[in-house]
Design a protein around this motif. Structure first.
Motif, PDB file in Angstrom:
ATOM      1  N   ILE A  40      26.209  55.980  42.269  1.00  0.00           N
ATOM      2  CA  ILE A  40      25.835  54.594  41.986  1.00  0.00           C
ATOM      3  C   ILE A  40      26.632  53.653  42.887  1.00  0.00           C
ATOM      4  O   ILE A  40      26.098  52.705  43.463  1.00  0.00           O
TER       5      ILE A  40
ATOM      6  N   SER B 168      25.283  53.582  46.321  1.00  0.00           N
ATOM      7  CA  SER B 168      24.022  52.856  46.406  1.00  0.00           C
ATOM      8  C   SER B 168      24.241  51.337  46.400  1.00  0.00           C
ATOM      9  O   SER B 168      23.665  50.615  47.230  1.00  0.00           O
ATOM     10  N   THR B 169      25.099  50.820  45.507  1.00  0.00           N
ATOM     11  CA  THR B 169      25.392  49.379  45.567  1.00  0.00           C
ATOM     12  C   THR B 169      26.223  49.080  46.807  1.00  0.00           C
ATOM     13  O   THR B 169      26.072  48.024  47.427  1.00  0.00           O
TER      14      THR B 169
ATOM     15  N   THR C 229      10.299  46.614  39.439  1.00  0.00           N
ATOM     16  CA  THR C 229      10.287  47.559  40.546  1.00  0.00           C
ATOM     17  C   THR C 229       9.440  48.753  40.142  1.00  0.00           C
ATOM     18  O   THR C 229       9.480  49.188  38.991  1.00  0.00           O
TER      19      THR C 229
ATOM     20  N   ARG D 179      10.967  53.162  38.849  1.00  0.00           N
ATOM     21  CA  ARG D 179      11.629  53.206  37.550  1.00  0.00           C
ATOM     22  C   ARG D 179      11.281  54.540  36.905  1.00  0.00           C
ATOM     23  O   ARG D 179      10.704  55.407  37.529  1.00  0.00           O
TER      24      ARG D 179
ATOM     25  N   GLY E  41      19.405  56.776  39.358  1.00  0.00           N
ATOM     26  CA  GLY E  41      18.165  56.079  39.035  1.00  0.00           C
ATOM     27  C   GLY E  41      17.281  55.953  40.263  1.00  0.00           C
ATOM     28  O   GLY E  41      17.774  55.877  41.392  1.00  0.00           O
TER      29      GLY E  41
ATOM     30  N   HIS F  57      15.491  53.518  41.420  1.00  0.00           N
ATOM     31  CA  HIS F  57      15.664  52.330  42.251  1.00  0.00           C
ATOM     32  C   HIS F  57      16.922  52.445  43.109  1.00  0.00           C
ATOM     33  O   HIS F  57      16.945  52.013  44.262  1.00  0.00           O
ATOM     34  N   SER F  58      17.981  53.039  42.546  1.00  0.00           N
ATOM     35  CA  SER F  58      19.213  53.215  43.324  1.00  0.00           C
ATOM     36  C   SER F  58      18.980  54.153  44.496  1.00  0.00           C
ATOM     37  O   SER F  58      19.495  53.937  45.591  1.00  0.00           O
TER      38      SER F  58
ATOM     39  N   SER G 252      17.146  52.101  47.038  1.00  0.00           N
ATOM     40  CA  SER G 252      18.054  51.172  47.734  1.00  0.00           C
ATOM     41  C   SER G 252      18.898  51.892  48.762  1.00  0.00           C
ATOM     42  O   SER G 252      19.115  51.409  49.873  1.00  0.00           O
TER      43      SER G 252
ATOM     44  N   SER H 112      18.009  45.563  40.093  1.00  0.00           N
ATOM     45  CA  SER H 112      19.052  46.382  39.481  1.00  0.00           C
ATOM     46  C   SER H 112      20.020  45.543  38.647  1.00  0.00           C
ATOM     47  O   SER H 112      20.843  46.094  37.927  1.00  0.00           O
TER      48      SER H 112
END
Lengths: 235, 330
Positions: free
Chosen positions: B10, B13-14, B161, B164, B176, B178-179, B182, B248
Motif C-alpha cells: 500500500i 502504491s501511494t 473507480t 474495485r 486493492g 485501485h492501488s 495506481s 482512494s
C-alpha cells in the motif's frame, strides 16, 4: 559575409560598445584584440543575439539580423562559442554534441558531423559517455568548439579559446581552428587575449579600446606595427 | 508478517503518487528555481475536470466556464477500428476503458492548462525576483482552492473507480485493485518520463534549457517554449496523481491535494529538489514510511513524520539524498 555598422550596445546603463564597425569577409579569419573590457566579447554577443544592439546594424549574408533572438540566428548559420565555454556540465559529451545539432533534422548528416568532430578531437571520442563537467579545461574547450561545429555554421564566433589552457593544448586547438577554416571553409571571428597567437592565424585584425575600434589593419601589418603592439597588444 | 507486506505494498502504491507530485515539483524547480506551491491545487482542479467529464449529464464540459457538454461518456458508443468501445453505462458508471479514456483526456487538458498558467501567470514574474514568482504560485494556490470551493462546495463528492471489488492476492501480500492500478499507472508514467528525457531530442533540450538557458539559446533552443512545455508536463503529471488519489480517499474535494502536496514536498526534499531520481525514491520512501507509521504507531503521527522529515533533512543534508551541492550562481 558579416558586417557590423555603427553598432552601439549597453548592459543596462553601462555602455559597452559606443560605435563599432567591423567587417568579416567570406572565408577569412578575423580577430578582435584589445584589453579586458574593451568590448570584444560584447561584440560577439551582439552578433549571436545574446545582447540586442541599442543602435546600428548587423548584417549577415545580405540579411539584417540585428536584434534577432539567438535561437533564430543559429539557424541562419552563425555559431557562438561563448566566453567561459558554457558547456552543459551535467550532461555527457555525446549529449552536449547532439545539442549542438539541435537545429538540424537530417540524421545521417548529423552522424557524419559527429564523426568529423570526434576526428578533430579524438580525446572527446574516448570520453563520449563521460559527464562534461569532469573534463579537463582543454577538453571542455574542444567540446565547446565541437558543439558549435555540430550546427554546421558558416560563421563561427570564438571567444578566448586559449584562456587558461596549457601551451601545448593551445597549439592543438589553434591547429584545429586553422583546419576548420581552410578545409571546411568556415569563416571565423576570433576574440583572443593572446594577440600574437591570434595574429598568427588571422588575416585581418581589429583593436578595440573602451568600446571603439582604435586600429584595424591586415594581421601582418598589425603584428609589425610597433606603436600598436606597445600601446594596445602588450608584447 | 502478512500485514507488514500488505502495508509495504500500500505504501509503495501511494508512494508512487507522491513520487509523481514530487517529480512535477522537481521539473519546475530545476527549470526555473521556483517551488510551485500551486502544483497540488492545479492537480485538484484538473481532477474535478476529469470527474465532471465522467459524470452523466447535468454538469458542464468546462466546469469553470459553465459551457454545457454535448457528449455523455456513459452512453457514448464510439467505434475504434470496428470495435465498439463501452466507456460506461448510466447504472454502473465508467468501465475500465472509460476510466482510462477520462484519465488521458483530463491529463491532456491539464497539460494545456499548465502551459497557459506558465504563459499568462508565471511568465511575467520569471527571471526577476524569485520571491515574486513564489508568491505568485502561493496566490494561485489560494485562488484555485477558493474557486473550487465556490464552484463545487467543500463537501467531498464520491469519485467512483471501476477498479474495485476483491483485493488482488499476490501471495506475499494483498492489494486493492485501485492501488494496483495506481501503482501500474505511476510506474508506466515514470518510465515514459524517463524515456522522454533520456531518449528524445526534445527531452534533452528541456534538460539543457533548465541547466544553462543562455548556452541552450546558442544551440538554437527556444528556451521560453521549453519552460512552457515543462509547466505543461508538470501539470499533466500532477493531474494523473490527483485522479489516482481521489478514489482512494473519501472522494474529491477542494482540499484533495493538500496532504498529497505535503508528502510530495517531503519526498522532493528528501530526494533533493533538483533530482528526478531523488523524487522517485523519496516518494516511495515517504509513502512506505507513512503507511508503516499509520500501521504501527498511529495515523495521527503521519503528518508529524512528514513535516519532521522535511525539517530533519533540511537541517542535516540540505541538498537531499540525491541533490547536487548548491553552487551559488554568479
Amino acid at each position: 559575409m558579416l558586417e557590423l555598422r555603427n553598432v552601439r550596445a549597453a548592459y543596462g546603463p553601462v555602455v559597452a560598445l559606443h560605435d563599432i564597425s567591423v567587417s568579416v569577409p567570406h572565408g577569412a579569419i578575423v580577430t578582435l584584440l584589445g584589453a579586458n573590457g574593451a568590448g570584444k566579447s560584447t561584440t560577439l554577443r551582439v552578433v549571436s543575439g545574446l545582447l540586442k544592439p541599442a543602435a546600428g546594424l548587423v548584417r549577415f549574408e545580405d540579411s539584417d539580423i540585428s536584434g534577432q533572438a539567438p535561437d533564430r540566428i543559429v539557424r541562419q548559420g552563425i555559431s557562438h562559442v561563448p566566453e567561459g565555454r558554457q558547456i552543459f556540465a551535467t550532461l555527457t559529451v555525446d549529449e552536449n554534441l547532439r545539442l549542438g545539432a539541435y537545429t538540424r533534422s537530417e540524421r545521417p548528416a548529423v552522424r557524419r558531423d559527429l564523426d568529423r568532430v570526434y576526428g578533430y578531437f579524438p580525446r572527446l571520442a574516448e570520453r563520449s559517455g563521460q559527464v562534461a563537467g569532469t573534463l579537463s579545461g582543454g577538453e571542455q574547450q574542444m567540446l565547446a568548439i565541437g558543439r558549435a561545429l555540430m550546427a554546421r555554421p558558416r560563421l563561427l564566433l570564438l571567444d578566448e579559446p586559449s584562456l587558461g589552457l596549457a601551451p601545448l593544448v593551445v597549439r592543438d586547438i589553434f591547429q584545429i581552428i586553422r583546419t576548420i577554416n581552410q578545409e571546411d571553409g568556415v569563416t571565423i571571428l576570433l576574440v583572443e587575449q593572446d594577440a600574437k597567437l591570434a595574429l598568427s592565424v588571422a588575416s585581418y585584425g581589429y583593436v578595440l579600446e573602451t568600446g571603439r575600434v582604435a586600429v584595424h589593419q591586415p594581421a601582418n601589418d598589425l603584428a609589425r606595427n610597433e606603436t600598436v603592439r606597445r600601446s594596445y597588444l602588450g608584447y | 508478517m502478512e500485514t507488514f507486506f500488505d502495508q509495504l505494498a500500500i505504501g509503495a502504491s501511494t508512494g508512487a503518487l507522491y513520487a509523481l507530485l514530487a517529480l512535477a515539483l522537481v521539473f519546475i524547480f530545476r527549470a526555473t528555481d521556483i517551488v510551485n506551491f500551486a502544483q497540488g491545487e492545479m492537480a485538484m482542479v484538473n481532477t474535478y475536470i476529469g470527474w465532471s467529464i465522467s459524470r452523466p449529464l447535468s454538469l458542464s464540459w468546462i466546469p469553470l466556464l459553465g459551457i454545457e457538454r454535448h457528449i455523455n461518456l456513459l452512453t457514448w458508443r464510439p467505434e475504434v477500428l470496428g470495435f465498439p468501445l463501452y466507456l460506461g453505462s448510466e447504472s454502473t458508471g465508467l468501465t475500465r476503458i472509460g476510466y482510462v479514456v477520462v484519465l488521458v483526456a483530463a491529463t491532456c487538458i491539464a497539460f494545456f492548462t499548465g502551459t497557459v498558467v506558465e504563459r499568462v501567470i508565471v511568465r511575467p514574474s520569471e527571471g526577476k525576483n524569485l520571491l515574486n514568482a513564489v508568491i505568485v504560485t502561493l496566490g494561485l494556490f489560494a485562488v484555485l482552492n477558493s474557486v473550487a470551493n465556490w464552484r463545487y462546495g467543500p463537501v467531498p463528492q464520491t469519485y467512483p473507480t471501476p477498479f474495485r471489488g476483491d483485493a488482488v492476492d499476490f501471495g506475499l501480500f494483498k492489494l486493492g485493485q485501485h492501488s494496483v492500478f495506481s501503482l501500474i499507472v505511476g510506474v508506466v508514467l515514470m518510465m515514459l518520463i524517463y524515456l522522454f528525457f533520456q531518449r528524445t531530442k526534445l527531452g534533452l533540450a528541456v534538460r539543457a534549457a533548465a541547466l544553462n538557458p543562455q548556452a541552450s539559446q546558442l544551440m538554437g533552443i527556444n528556451t521560453g517554449r521549453m519552460l512552457t512545455l515543462g509547466w505543461g508536463l508538470a501539470a499533466a503529471i500532477g493531474c494523473v496523481a490527483g485522479m489516482m488519489v481521489a478514489p482512494s480517499v473519501s472522494g474529491i474535494s477542494p482540499n484533495l491535494m493538500l496532504g498529497v502536496l505535503l508528502y510530495g514536498f517531503a519526498a522532493a526534499v528528501l530526494g533533493g529538489l533538483d533530482s528526478a531520481t531523488g523524487a522517485v525514491i523519496g516518494g516511495l520512501a515517504v509513502g512506505i514510511g507513512q503507511s508503516m507509521v499509520v500501521q504501527y504507531i498511529g495515523s495521527e503521527w503521519s503528518d508529524v513524520v512528514a513535516f519532521g522529515l522535511i525539517i530533519a533533512i533540511l537541517m542535516l543534508k540540505p541538498t537531499g539524498l540525491f541533490g547536487a551541492p548548491v553552487v551559488k550562481k554568479v
